[in-house]
Write an enzyme that holds these catalytic residues in place. Structure first.
Site, PDB file in Angstrom:
ATOM      1  N   GLU A   1      -4.161  -9.432   3.238  1.00  0.00           N
ATOM      2  CA  GLU A   1      -4.873  -9.083   4.580  1.00  0.00           C
ATOM      3  C   GLU A   1      -6.180  -9.938   4.595  1.00  0.00           C
ATOM      4  O   GLU A   1      -6.557 -10.182   5.858  1.00  0.00           O
ATOM      5  CB  GLU A   1      -5.331  -7.504   4.433  1.00  0.00           C
ATOM      6  CG  GLU A   1      -4.315  -6.406   4.915  1.00  0.00           C
ATOM      7  CD  GLU A   1      -3.275  -6.140   3.806  1.00  0.00           C
ATOM      8  OE1 GLU A   1      -2.477  -5.119   4.060  1.00  0.00           O
ATOM      9  OE2 GLU A   1      -3.163  -7.091   2.633  1.00  0.00           O
TER      10      GLU A   1
ATOM     11  N   GLU B   1       0.865  -1.286   0.127  1.00  0.00           N
ATOM     12  CA  GLU B   1       0.046  -0.042  -0.108  1.00  0.00           C
ATOM     13  C   GLU B   1       0.768   1.053  -0.058  1.00  0.00           C
ATOM     14  O   GLU B   1       0.477   2.451  -0.838  1.00  0.00           O
ATOM     15  CB  GLU B   1      -0.963  -0.006   1.275  1.00  0.00           C
ATOM     16  CG  GLU B   1      -1.932  -1.025   1.180  1.00  0.00           C
ATOM     17  CD  GLU B   1      -3.066  -1.259   2.372  1.00  0.00           C
ATOM     18  OE1 GLU B   1      -4.038  -0.938   2.242  1.00  0.00           O
ATOM     19  OE2 GLU B   1      -2.431  -1.310   3.488  1.00  0.00           O
TER      20      GLU B   1
END
Length: 259
Positions: free
Chosen positions: A136, A116
Protein backbone atom coordinates in the site's frame (compact mmCIF):
# COMPACT_ATOMS: atom_id res chain seq x y z
CA UNK A 1 -24.16 -21.68 -4.93
CA UNK A 2 -22.34 -18.95 -6.82
CA UNK A 3 -23.05 -15.26 -6.21
CA UNK A 4 -22.83 -12.83 -9.13
CA UNK A 5 -19.97 -11.16 -7.27
CA UNK A 6 -17.84 -14.27 -7.76
CA UNK A 7 -18.25 -15.84 -4.33
CA UNK A 8 -18.89 -19.59 -4.37
CA UNK A 9 -20.55 -21.03 -1.25
CA UNK A 10 -20.53 -24.74 -0.37
CA UNK A 11 -21.85 -26.43 2.76
CA UNK A 12 -20.05 -29.62 3.74
CA UNK A 13 -21.69 -30.90 6.89
CA UNK A 14 -20.73 -28.50 9.65
CA UNK A 15 -18.17 -26.78 7.40
CA UNK A 16 -18.79 -23.79 5.13
CA UNK A 17 -16.38 -23.38 2.20
CA UNK A 18 -16.24 -19.86 0.76
CA UNK A 19 -14.26 -19.56 -2.47
CA UNK A 20 -13.27 -16.31 -4.17
CA UNK A 21 -13.87 -17.03 -7.85
CA UNK A 22 -12.69 -14.04 -9.88
CA UNK A 23 -9.48 -15.56 -11.28
CA UNK A 24 -9.40 -13.11 -14.19
CA UNK A 25 -9.07 -10.31 -11.60
CA UNK A 26 -6.86 -12.32 -9.25
CA UNK A 27 -9.86 -12.52 -6.89
CA UNK A 28 -9.79 -8.78 -6.26
CA UNK A 29 -12.26 -7.65 -3.63
CA UNK A 30 -14.93 -5.68 -5.44
CA UNK A 31 -17.59 -3.92 -3.38
CA UNK A 32 -20.08 -6.65 -4.31
CA UNK A 33 -17.70 -9.44 -3.33
CA UNK A 34 -16.98 -7.79 0.01
CA UNK A 35 -20.69 -7.40 0.69
CA UNK A 36 -21.41 -11.06 -0.10
CA UNK A 37 -18.52 -12.22 2.08
CA UNK A 38 -19.81 -10.12 4.97
CA UNK A 39 -23.31 -11.51 4.53
CA UNK A 40 -22.13 -15.13 4.39
CA UNK A 41 -19.90 -14.73 7.44
CA UNK A 42 -22.68 -13.14 9.47
CA UNK A 43 -24.94 -16.04 8.47
CA UNK A 44 -22.27 -18.60 9.41
CA UNK A 45 -22.51 -17.46 12.98
CA UNK A 46 -26.21 -18.32 13.21
CA UNK A 47 -26.94 -21.40 11.07
CA UNK A 48 -25.05 -24.25 12.73
CA UNK A 49 -21.80 -23.80 10.83
CA UNK A 50 -18.88 -24.74 13.06
CA UNK A 51 -15.89 -23.74 10.90
CA UNK A 52 -15.44 -21.63 7.77
CA UNK A 53 -12.73 -22.33 5.18
CA UNK A 54 -11.84 -19.43 2.88
CA UNK A 55 -10.03 -20.11 -0.40
CA UNK A 56 -9.39 -18.56 -3.80
CA UNK A 57 -9.59 -20.00 -7.32
CA UNK A 58 -6.85 -19.39 -9.85
CA UNK A 59 -3.25 -18.18 -9.46
CA UNK A 60 -3.92 -15.87 -6.49
CA UNK A 61 -5.63 -16.21 -3.14
CA UNK A 62 -6.58 -12.55 -3.31
CA UNK A 63 -4.90 -9.49 -4.81
CA UNK A 64 -6.64 -7.04 -2.50
CA UNK A 65 -9.20 -4.38 -3.26
CA UNK A 66 -10.35 -3.93 -6.85
CA UNK A 67 -8.18 -1.02 -8.02
CA UNK A 68 -10.04 -0.75 -11.34
CA UNK A 69 -13.28 -0.24 -9.44
CA UNK A 70 -11.62 2.38 -7.24
CA UNK A 71 -10.15 4.25 -10.22
CA UNK A 72 -13.53 4.24 -11.99
CA UNK A 73 -15.06 5.86 -8.90
CA UNK A 74 -12.23 8.41 -8.84
CA UNK A 75 -12.87 9.22 -12.49
CA UNK A 76 -16.54 9.83 -11.67
CA UNK A 77 -15.47 12.28 -9.00
CA UNK A 78 -16.79 10.20 -6.13
CA UNK A 79 -15.07 10.90 -2.79
CA UNK A 80 -13.07 7.97 -1.45
CA UNK A 81 -14.10 6.89 2.02
CA UNK A 82 -11.36 5.54 4.32
CA UNK A 83 -11.98 1.97 5.53
CA UNK A 84 -13.41 2.88 8.92
CA UNK A 85 -15.66 5.64 7.59
CA UNK A 86 -17.90 3.57 5.32
CA UNK A 87 -21.59 2.88 5.94
CA UNK A 88 -21.21 -0.91 5.56
CA UNK A 89 -19.42 -3.33 7.87
CA UNK A 90 -15.68 -3.67 7.42
CA UNK A 91 -14.96 -7.09 5.92
CA UNK A 92 -11.86 -7.60 8.05
CA UNK A 93 -13.70 -6.72 11.25
CA UNK A 94 -16.46 -9.18 10.38
CA UNK A 95 -13.87 -11.92 9.79
CA UNK A 96 -12.22 -11.32 13.16
CA UNK A 97 -15.59 -11.08 14.94
CA UNK A 98 -17.16 -14.13 13.29
CA UNK A 99 -18.06 -16.42 16.21
CA UNK A 100 -16.76 -19.55 14.45
CA UNK A 101 -13.13 -20.18 13.46
CA UNK A 102 -12.04 -19.28 9.92
CA UNK A 103 -9.24 -21.15 8.15
CA UNK A 104 -7.59 -19.54 5.11
CA UNK A 105 -6.45 -21.94 2.36
CA UNK A 106 -3.77 -20.02 0.46
CA UNK A 107 -2.45 -21.51 -2.78
CA UNK A 108 -1.43 -18.27 -4.48
CA UNK A 109 -0.43 -14.68 -3.82
CA UNK A 110 -2.05 -12.95 -0.86
CA UNK A 111 -1.21 -9.28 -1.15
CA UNK A 112 -2.59 -5.90 -0.11
CA UNK A 113 -6.18 -6.36 1.08
CA UNK A 114 -5.83 -10.06 0.25
CA UNK A 115 -3.03 -10.36 2.80
CA UNK A 116 -5.15 -8.42 5.29
CA UNK A 117 -7.97 -10.89 4.65
CA UNK A 118 -5.61 -13.78 5.40
CA UNK A 119 -4.37 -11.98 8.53
CA UNK A 120 -7.96 -11.59 9.74
CA UNK A 121 -8.53 -15.35 9.59
CA UNK A 122 -7.80 -17.45 12.67
CA UNK A 123 -5.57 -20.03 10.96
CA UNK A 124 -3.65 -20.15 7.68
CA UNK A 125 -2.70 -23.15 5.51
CA UNK A 126 -0.40 -22.16 2.65
CA UNK A 127 1.66 -23.54 -0.19
CA UNK A 128 5.43 -22.94 -0.25
CA UNK A 129 6.73 -19.89 -2.08
CA UNK A 130 3.49 -17.90 -1.93
CA UNK A 131 4.18 -14.14 -1.95
CA UNK A 132 2.52 -12.19 0.83
CA UNK A 133 2.73 -8.54 1.70
CA UNK A 134 1.29 -5.06 1.91
CA UNK A 135 2.33 -2.84 -1.03
CA UNK A 136 0.00 0.00 0.00
CA UNK A 137 2.83 2.46 0.65
CA UNK A 138 3.76 2.15 -3.04
CA UNK A 139 0.31 3.27 -4.21
CA UNK A 140 -0.60 5.81 -1.55
CA UNK A 141 -3.03 3.60 0.36
CA UNK A 142 -2.93 2.98 4.12
CA UNK A 143 -3.17 -0.76 4.93
CA UNK A 144 -5.22 0.27 7.95
CA UNK A 145 -6.03 -3.24 9.15
CA UNK A 146 -2.60 -4.65 8.32
CA UNK A 147 -0.81 -1.83 10.12
CA UNK A 148 -2.63 -2.76 13.32
CA UNK A 149 -2.67 -6.55 13.03
CA UNK A 150 0.61 -7.55 11.35
CA UNK A 151 2.81 -6.34 14.26
CA UNK A 152 0.70 -8.55 16.54
CA UNK A 153 1.34 -11.62 14.38
CA UNK A 154 5.09 -11.42 13.62
CA UNK A 155 8.13 -9.59 15.10
CA UNK A 156 7.66 -5.82 15.10
CA UNK A 157 10.79 -5.06 13.09
CA UNK A 158 9.81 -7.47 10.30
CA UNK A 159 6.25 -6.16 10.26
CA UNK A 160 7.40 -2.53 10.01
CA UNK A 161 9.86 -3.37 7.22
CA UNK A 162 7.05 -5.01 5.25
CA UNK A 163 4.78 -2.02 5.82
CA UNK A 164 7.37 0.68 5.10
CA UNK A 165 8.91 -0.94 2.01
CA UNK A 166 5.87 -2.69 0.55
CA UNK A 167 8.12 -5.70 -0.08
CA UNK A 168 6.67 -9.20 -0.27
CA UNK A 169 7.91 -12.13 1.80
CA UNK A 170 7.14 -15.70 0.86
CA UNK A 171 5.10 -18.12 2.92
CA UNK A 172 8.20 -20.18 3.80
CA UNK A 173 9.73 -17.27 5.69
CA UNK A 174 6.47 -16.25 7.31
CA UNK A 175 5.98 -19.87 8.37
CA UNK A 176 9.14 -19.60 10.47
CA UNK A 177 7.56 -16.68 12.36
CA UNK A 178 4.39 -18.60 13.07
CA UNK A 179 2.08 -16.76 10.67
CA UNK A 180 1.37 -19.98 8.74
CA UNK A 181 -0.09 -22.97 10.61
CA UNK A 182 0.50 -25.55 7.87
CA UNK A 183 2.92 -25.34 4.93
CA UNK A 184 1.97 -28.05 2.41
CA UNK A 185 2.24 -28.69 -1.32
CA UNK A 186 -0.03 -26.49 -3.42
CA UNK A 187 -2.27 -29.35 -4.51
CA UNK A 188 -2.77 -30.34 -0.86
CA UNK A 189 -3.60 -26.92 0.59
CA UNK A 190 -7.39 -27.12 0.36
CA UNK A 191 -7.57 -30.71 1.61
CA UNK A 192 -5.23 -29.85 4.51
CA UNK A 193 -7.34 -26.79 5.39
CA UNK A 194 -10.53 -28.85 5.28
CA UNK A 195 -8.95 -31.58 7.41
CA UNK A 196 -7.91 -28.99 9.99
CA UNK A 197 -11.42 -27.55 9.90
CA UNK A 198 -12.91 -31.03 10.37
CA UNK A 199 -10.72 -31.58 13.43
CA UNK A 200 -12.01 -28.34 14.94
CA UNK A 201 -15.63 -29.06 13.96
CA UNK A 202 -15.47 -32.41 15.76
CA UNK A 203 -15.03 -30.60 19.08
CA UNK A 204 -17.76 -29.02 21.20
CA UNK A 205 -19.00 -25.95 19.28
CA UNK A 206 -19.85 -24.15 22.52
CA UNK A 207 -16.27 -24.58 23.74
CA UNK A 208 -14.70 -23.52 20.44
CA UNK A 209 -16.84 -20.38 20.19
CA UNK A 210 -16.02 -19.44 23.77
CA UNK A 211 -12.29 -19.99 23.17
CA UNK A 212 -12.25 -17.83 20.05
CA UNK A 213 -14.02 -14.91 21.67
CA UNK A 214 -11.98 -15.13 24.87
CA UNK A 215 -8.66 -15.37 23.00
CA UNK A 216 -9.44 -12.49 20.62
CA UNK A 217 -10.95 -10.14 23.20
CA UNK A 218 -8.55 -11.02 25.99
CA UNK A 219 -5.35 -10.66 23.97
CA UNK A 220 -4.62 -7.06 24.93
CA UNK A 221 -6.13 -7.13 28.42
CA UNK A 222 -4.21 -7.48 31.69
CA UNK A 223 -4.33 -11.06 32.94
CA UNK A 224 -6.75 -10.35 35.78
CA UNK A 225 -9.22 -8.73 33.37
CA UNK A 226 -8.86 -11.40 30.70
CA UNK A 227 -9.56 -14.16 33.23
CA UNK A 228 -12.79 -12.41 34.20
CA UNK A 229 -14.09 -12.12 30.66
CA UNK A 230 -17.44 -13.78 30.18
CA UNK A 231 -17.93 -13.72 26.43
CA UNK A 232 -19.77 -16.05 24.13
CA UNK A 233 -21.62 -19.18 25.21
CA UNK A 234 -20.64 -20.64 28.57
CA UNK A 235 -19.42 -24.24 28.14
CA UNK A 236 -19.29 -24.85 31.89
CA UNK A 237 -23.08 -24.63 32.20
CA UNK A 238 -23.87 -26.24 28.83
CA UNK A 239 -25.49 -29.55 27.92
CA UNK A 240 -22.41 -30.26 25.79
CA UNK A 241 -20.21 -30.29 28.90
CA UNK A 242 -22.28 -33.11 30.37
CA UNK A 243 -22.33 -34.92 27.03
CA UNK A 244 -18.57 -34.52 26.53
CA UNK A 245 -17.73 -35.97 29.92
CA UNK A 246 -20.21 -38.84 29.48
CA UNK A 247 -18.82 -39.66 26.04
CA UNK A 248 -15.26 -39.63 27.36
CA UNK A 249 -16.11 -42.01 30.19
CA UNK A 250 -18.28 -44.24 27.96
CA UNK A 251 -15.53 -44.32 25.31
CA UNK A 252 -17.82 -43.18 22.47
CA UNK A 253 -18.06 -40.24 20.11
CA UNK A 254 -19.86 -37.24 21.62
CA UNK A 255 -23.17 -36.05 20.19
CA UNK A 256 -22.92 -32.27 20.37
CA UNK A 257 -26.05 -30.14 20.40
CA UNK A 258 -24.37 -26.73 20.58
CA UNK A 259 -26.29 -25.94 23.76
Amino acid sequence: MRHESGLVVETRGHLRLLTLDRPERRNALSSALQADLVDELLTAGTDGTRVVVLSGNGPAFCAGFDLKEIRAADDRGEPFRPPMERPGRSLFEVVTECPVPIVAAITGAAVAGGFELALACDLRVAAPGVPMGLPEAKIGMGANFGSVVLPKRIPMGIALEMLYTGAYLDSDRLDRWGLVNRLVRREEVLSAALALAETIAANAPVSVRRMKQTAVKGLELPLWQALRLDVGPNPYTSEDRKEGIAAQLDKRAPRWTGR
